[in-house]
Motif scaffolding. Structure first.
Motif, PDB file in Angstrom:
ATOM      1  N   TYR A 237       0.831  -1.213   0.000  1.00  0.00           N
ATOM      2  CA  TYR A 237       0.000   0.000   0.000  1.00  0.00           C
ATOM      3  C   TYR A 237       0.862   1.259   0.000  1.00  0.00           C
ATOM      4  O   TYR A 237       0.491   2.268  -0.614  1.00  0.00           O
ATOM      5  N   ILE A 238       1.995   1.208   0.673  1.00  0.00           N
ATOM      6  CA  ILE A 238       2.916   2.348   0.630  1.00  0.00           C
ATOM      7  C   ILE A 238       3.454   2.544  -0.790  1.00  0.00           C
ATOM      8  O   ILE A 238       3.605   3.682  -1.264  1.00  0.00           O
ATOM      9  N   SER A 239       3.736   1.442  -1.481  1.00  0.00           N
ATOM     10  CA  SER A 239       4.224   1.545  -2.856  1.00  0.00           C
ATOM     11  C   SER A 239       3.195   2.230  -3.754  1.00  0.00           C
ATOM     12  O   SER A 239       3.557   2.990  -4.660  1.00  0.00           O
ATOM     13  N   ALA A 241       1.046   4.475  -2.680  1.00  0.00           N
ATOM     14  CA  ALA A 241       1.087   5.893  -2.305  1.00  0.00           C
ATOM     15  C   ALA A 241       2.234   6.603  -3.018  1.00  0.00           C
ATOM     16  O   ALA A 241       2.098   7.747  -3.463  1.00  0.00           O
ATOM     17  N   TRP A 252      -2.932   8.152   1.565  1.00  0.00           N
ATOM     18  CA  TRP A 252      -2.163   8.003   2.798  1.00  0.00           C
ATOM     19  C   TRP A 252      -3.079   7.682   3.973  1.00  0.00           C
ATOM     20  O   TRP A 252      -2.669   7.003   4.924  1.00  0.00           O
ATOM     21  N   VAL A 255      -3.392   4.074   3.719  1.00  0.00           N
ATOM     22  CA  VAL A 255      -2.180   3.454   4.250  1.00  0.00           C
ATOM     23  C   VAL A 255      -2.211   3.409   5.772  1.00  0.00           C
ATOM     24  O   VAL A 255      -1.840   2.397   6.391  1.00  0.00           O
TER      25      VAL A 255
END
Length: 291
Positions: A237-239, A241, A252, A255
């Motif tokens: 999920y960060i990737s 973002a 975010w 995230v």
């Protein structure tokens, strides 16, 4: 906060309290240690954990549909269906009328990554994972279905209005697209490896399921944390973002939800391992390496 007040051992014949109800709502699978002692009416609210597969079926179908519609709008200049535009209007996206940089392509790429992630997880649920007789609360199950429906809509909500009105835009690949995709691939590979390790604990060398008991996993990121597949989920999920260009506040927030959700599940699993395996490695953390 609900974990601060732990569910105490129930006395025979004692009624279920508010704390137990909250704990039952939070826990699933192997962390539902007292589920077998729950009243009959409460057990009726549990569904098999293997129904996790339904989440990814819904996600593959729904987000695949959204991906096709966005692809047509992006490259063929076809407007999104009016029903989707009405939903996006209700979510307030019409406040931005024009594209800012490469936002249109970023959204298309993230929706593609989300769909690919769902396809992989569906395949793993069907052909890799070995589910025990664990259960989840019906409320968790319904929330999971709604979550994956809302997730695709949340991504699509980031599309600038000029794309949704059928105006095709050029594709420009930026550095954050490359970085985001690389982290996505890296985290996805490790998540798959960790799920294979968990499944192999219940299989013979020939691949036949020989046990549904829980064992201590070793290898890959399991050497650092108890639930590396949850940590990999957060990285995925960060990737996304990053792929959206870092600045997307809406994603975010997603995230942050994944962080708290996965951290809670990881802590409960970590406690399960420590409680049931006296020789469990002391150096392992619950969720994030070294933290």
């Amino acid at each position: 906060l609900l974990l601060v007040r732990r569910a105490q051992p129930r006395r025979p014949g004692a009624g279920i309290g508010l704390s137990e109800l909250f704990q039952d709502l939070l826990r699933y699978g192997k962390t539902k240690g007292w589920c077998g002692q729950a009243p009959g009416w409460l057990r009726l609210l549990q569904v098999p954990k293997r129904w996790f597969t339904h989440f990814y079926v819904v996600s593959v179908l729904w987000n695949g549909f959204l991906l096709i519609q966005l692809f047509r709008a992006e490259f063929l200049g076809v407007s999104l269906p009016s029903q989707i535009q009405q939903v996006q209007h209700a979510l307030g996206r019409d406040s931005q009328s024009e594209d800012t940089g490469n936002e249109h392509f970023s959204v298309l790429l993230v929706l593609l990554l989300l769909w690919l992630h769902s396809c992989r997880r569906l395949a793993e649920c069907l052909w890799t994972s070995v589910f025990s007789s664990g259960v989840i609360h019906i409320v968790q199950y319904c929330f999971g279905l709604g979550y994956y429906l809302a997730l695709g809509s949340t991504v699509l909500c980031q599309v600038p209005t000029n794309v949704r009105n059928g105006k095709g835009l050029s594709v420009q690949i930026c550095w954050y697209h490359i970085v985001g995709v690389m982290i996505y691939i890296w985290a996805s590979l490790h998540q798959h490896r960790c799920l294979v390790i968990l499944a192999n604990l219940r299989k013979s060398k020939s691949g036949k399921v020989i046990s549904l008991n829980h064992s201590v996993p070793f290898g890959d990121w399991f050497e650092r944390v108890s639930c590396p597949h949850y940590f990999a989920e957060l990285l995925i999920y960060i990737s996304m973002a990053i792929t959206l260009g870092f600045h997307n506040v809406t994603w975010w927030c997603v995230v942050m939800y994944v962080l708290f959700n996965q951290a809670l599940a990881a802590v409960l699993c970590h406690e399960f391992y420590q409680k049931n395996f006296s020789s469990y490695p002391k150096h392992r953390k619950a969720f994030i390496p070294y933290v």
